[in-house]
Design a protein around this motif. Structure first.
Motif, PDB file in Angstrom:
ATOM      1  N   VAL A 266      29.131 152.158  39.622  1.00 62.77           N
ATOM      2  CA  VAL A 266      29.596 153.438  39.651  1.00 62.77           C
ATOM      3  C   VAL A 266      28.376 154.164  39.602  1.00 62.77           C
ATOM      4  O   VAL A 266      28.319 155.451  39.731  1.00 62.77           O
ATOM      5  CB  VAL A 266      30.304 153.680  38.148  1.00 62.77           C
TER       6      VAL A 266
ATOM      7  N   CYS B 191      34.655 156.521  28.038  1.00 64.72           N
ATOM      8  CA  CYS B 191      35.616 156.138  29.090  1.00 64.72           C
ATOM      9  C   CYS B 191      37.010 157.139  28.736  1.00 64.72           C
ATOM     10  O   CYS B 191      37.558 156.744  27.573  1.00 64.72           O
ATOM     11  CB  CYS B 191      36.110 154.644  28.857  1.00 64.72           C
ATOM     12  N   PRO B 192      37.411 157.778  29.906  1.00 70.42           N
ATOM     13  CA  PRO B 192      38.506 158.517  29.236  1.00 70.42           C
ATOM     14  C   PRO B 192      39.807 157.722  29.050  1.00 70.42           C
ATOM     15  O   PRO B 192      40.674 158.218  28.254  1.00 70.42           O
ATOM     16  CB  PRO B 192      38.759 159.282  30.734  1.00 70.42           C
ATOM     17  N   ARG B 193      39.827 156.494  29.647  1.00 72.47           N
ATOM     18  CA  ARG B 193      41.005 155.875  29.224  1.00 72.47           C
ATOM     19  C   ARG B 193      41.297 155.568  27.582  1.00 72.47           C
ATOM     20  O   ARG B 193      42.270 155.205  27.128  1.00 72.47           O
ATOM     21  CB  ARG B 193      41.031 154.718  29.761  1.00 72.47           C
TER      22      ARG B 193
ATOM     23  N   CYS C  68      30.342 150.419  34.479  1.00 73.04           N
ATOM     24  CA  CYS C  68      30.050 151.563  33.676  1.00 73.04           C
ATOM     25  C   CYS C  68      29.407 151.056  32.440  1.00 73.04           C
ATOM     26  O   CYS C  68      28.917 151.680  31.586  1.00 73.04           O
ATOM     27  CB  CYS C  68      31.125 152.614  33.362  1.00 73.04           C
TER      28      CYS C  68
ATOM     29  N   GLN D 264      28.871 155.588  30.801  1.00 72.01           N
ATOM     30  CA  GLN D 264      29.925 156.402  30.218  1.00 72.01           C
ATOM     31  C   GLN D 264      29.179 157.588  29.204  1.00 72.01           C
ATOM     32  O   GLN D 264      30.050 158.217  28.555  1.00 72.01           O
ATOM     33  CB  GLN D 264      30.768 155.496  29.257  1.00 72.01           C
TER      34      GLN D 264
ATOM     35  N   ILE E  54      34.981 161.430  34.573  1.00 76.05           N
ATOM     36  CA  ILE E  54      33.689 161.418  34.531  1.00 76.05           C
ATOM     37  C   ILE E  54      33.366 161.991  35.632  1.00 76.05           C
ATOM     38  O   ILE E  54      33.488 161.278  36.974  1.00 76.05           O
ATOM     39  CB  ILE E  54      33.186 160.072  34.143  1.00 76.05           C
TER      40      ILE E  54
ATOM     41  N   TRP F 269      34.035 146.382  30.463  1.00 72.85           N
ATOM     42  CA  TRP F 269      35.269 146.780  30.836  1.00 72.85           C
ATOM     43  C   TRP F 269      35.321 147.365  32.061  1.00 72.85           C
ATOM     44  O   TRP F 269      36.167 147.899  32.821  1.00 72.85           O
ATOM     45  CB  TRP F 269      35.755 147.879  29.968  1.00 72.85           C
TER      46      TRP F 269
ATOM     47  N   ARG G 254      31.182 157.591  41.853  1.00 78.02           N
ATOM     48  CA  ARG G 254      31.613 156.054  41.122  1.00 78.02           C
ATOM     49  C   ARG G 254      32.476 155.572  41.896  1.00 78.02           C
ATOM     50  O   ARG G 254      32.755 154.148  41.442  1.00 78.02           O
ATOM     51  CB  ARG G 254      32.260 156.806  39.839  1.00 78.02           C
TER      52      ARG G 254
ATOM     53  N   LEU H 224      39.586 155.048  40.062  1.00 74.42           N
ATOM     54  CA  LEU H 224      39.109 154.439  38.963  1.00 74.42           C
ATOM     55  C   LEU H 224      39.836 155.263  37.760  1.00 74.42           C
ATOM     56  O   LEU H 224      40.270 156.360  38.138  1.00 74.42           O
ATOM     57  CB  LEU H 224      37.745 154.417  38.411  1.00 74.42           C
ATOM     58  N   GLY H 225      40.078 154.595  36.497  1.00 80.13           N
ATOM     59  CA  GLY H 225      40.546 155.443  35.609  1.00 80.13           C
ATOM     60  C   GLY H 225      39.766 156.523  35.095  1.00 80.13           C
ATOM     61  O   GLY H 225      40.280 157.372  34.183  1.00 80.13           O
ATOM     62  N   CYS H 226      38.627 156.731  35.664  1.00 79.15           N
ATOM     63  CA  CYS H 226      37.631 157.881  35.362  1.00 79.15           C
ATOM     64  C   CYS H 226      37.409 158.858  36.366  1.00 79.15           C
ATOM     65  O   CYS H 226      36.818 159.719  36.301  1.00 79.15           O
ATOM     66  CB  CYS H 226      36.256 157.451  34.640  1.00 79.15           C
TER      67      CYS H 226
HETATM   68  S1  SF4 Z   1      37.609 153.724  33.822  1.00 78.21           S
HETATM   69 FE1  SF4 Z   1      36.353 153.745  32.240  1.00 78.21          FE
HETATM   70  S2  SF4 Z   1      35.925 151.457  32.087  1.00 78.21           S
HETATM   71 FE2  SF4 Z   1      36.541 152.007  34.204  1.00 78.21          FE
HETATM   72  S3  SF4 Z   1      34.762 152.609  35.267  1.00 78.21           S
HETATM   73 FE3  SF4 Z   1      35.700 154.306  34.567  1.00 78.21          FE
HETATM   74  S4  SF4 Z   1      34.591 154.741  32.202  1.00 78.21           S
HETATM   75 FE4  SF4 Z   1      34.272 152.545  33.297  1.00 78.21          FE
END
Ligand code: SF4
Length: 331
Positions: free
Chosen positions: A95, A292-294, A74, A250, A330, A71, A161, A169-171
């Motif tokens: 990352v 992963c926070p998502r 990470c 992660q 993160i 995904w 990251r 990023l989503g984190c």
């Molecule tokens: S959002 Fe989730 S999948 Fe994307 S880099 Fe961050 S920890 Fe990894």
């Protein structure tokens, strides 16, 4: 664009990608011998595996392809790395830096003139500008486009990251926070990133999808109502499973241990891929996600019990007030 042209342009992009990968491998070979090359693709690019593998085999390399889910950067296939000379991770920027990994991210163009559609929704003369890795190569052109229309863009460096200025990023939303702007324009698909940026910065966020041409102003209220309900439900739980990821980028062990210390009803579960099936037989009342926070926000509907973020678990344990709700990142 006709389907023939689409196929041709996809083939050209793949050939470019293969040429770049071979040249990066040759560069690495100046330092050491590389025979066995592992390839890893995220879910959306796995269909490119055969074409790239074939080209690299012709160039004399032994190829092995990771069949694991992936995904993000990470999520490196650590087992495969042990059995190969180098891992080529396709689709994401790094990352973190690793000696035996080549990251080859995937760019996606769009017609810049489509941005005309977002102009009426922008209120400020100076805005922060953010996007995802697929479009960072277009940021200079986007800045010029806005500048020609009297809007100054601020792009900022994010966290480690996110190696590219303006990349989120989503984190991690540091590239948005570091602009210091009260209005931020997000170019990309989906509403998760802009909602996260809004919660992380408090800024007004204007989200523009370059493919659909749609502009949205993310509203956090529905999400917060759902999260509040999950927290309330979790207050009745008799057991908590703290999920500690085995994935390369992660793993937040310190955080998992600190959270475990907040409740004598909590256990740490080390896990790779977090799915409803993987958790089914444990039967914990609530899980707390440190991966992963998502996962907690985006995938909750897939899980039959609450999956909380670390900050939400702190609220359940009385270590944080609801008014101090924060989106998980993160760091
Ligand atoms: S959002 Fe989730 S999948 Fe994307 S880099 Fe961050 S920890 Fe990894």
């Amino acid at each position: 664009m006709s389907s023939k042209r689409t196929i041709e342009s996809v083939q050209a992009q793949q050939e470019d990608l293969t040429v770049r990968i071979i040249s990066l491998l040759k560069e690495k070979e100046k330092e050491r011998t590389i025979r066995k090359v592992a390839l890893q693709f995220p879910e959306g690019l796995k269909r490119k595996a055969h074409g790239i593998s074939e080209a690299l085999r012709r160039a004399g390399y032994e190829i092995v392809i990771s069949g694991e889910p992936c995904w993000g950067a990470c999520d490196l296939d650590l087992d495969l790395m042990k059995n190969s000379d180098i891992l080529i991770h396709i689709g994401h920027a790094p990352v973190d830096e690793r000696e035996n990994v080549i990251y080859e991210y995937f760019s996606q163009d769009f017609d810049i003139s489509r941005l005309e559609g977002v102009i009426p929704s922008i209120e400020s003369k100076i805005v922060g500008l953010i996007t995802t890795i697929q479009h960072v190569h277009l940021l200079d052109d986007i800045i010029q486009f806005f500048s020609d229309r009297g809007i100054e863009c601020v792009i900022a460096k994010g966290s480690e990251r996110t190696p590219f200025k303006g990349q989120v990023l989503g984190c991690t939303y540091d590239a948005a926070k570091n602009t210091g702007c009260s209005e931020i324009v997000y170019i990309g698909t989906g509403l998760f990133h802009p909602l996260g940026v809004h919660l992380a910065t408090g800024a007004r966020v204007v989200a523009f999808d370059p493919y659909t041409g749609r502009t949205e102003i993310p509203d956090e209220r529905r999400m917060l109502i759902k999260r509040h309900a999950l927290i309330e439900k979790a207050k009745e739980a008799r057991s908590f499973g703290i999920l500690l990821s085995k994935k390369s980028g992660q793993r937040r062990e310190e955080l998992a241990k600190r959270l475990e210390g907040l409740s004598d009803k909590a256990d740490i579960i080390e896990i790779g891929e977090i799915t409803p099936d993987a958790l089914l037989n444990f039967g914990y009342d609530v899980y707390v996600n440190t991966a992963c926070p998502r996962l907690a926000y985006d995938d909750q509907a897939r899980f039959p019990v609450p999956v909380l973020s670390p900050q939400e678990f702190e609220i359940v344990c009385g270590a944080r007030e609801w008014e101090e709700f924060e989106i998980d990142e993160i760091t």
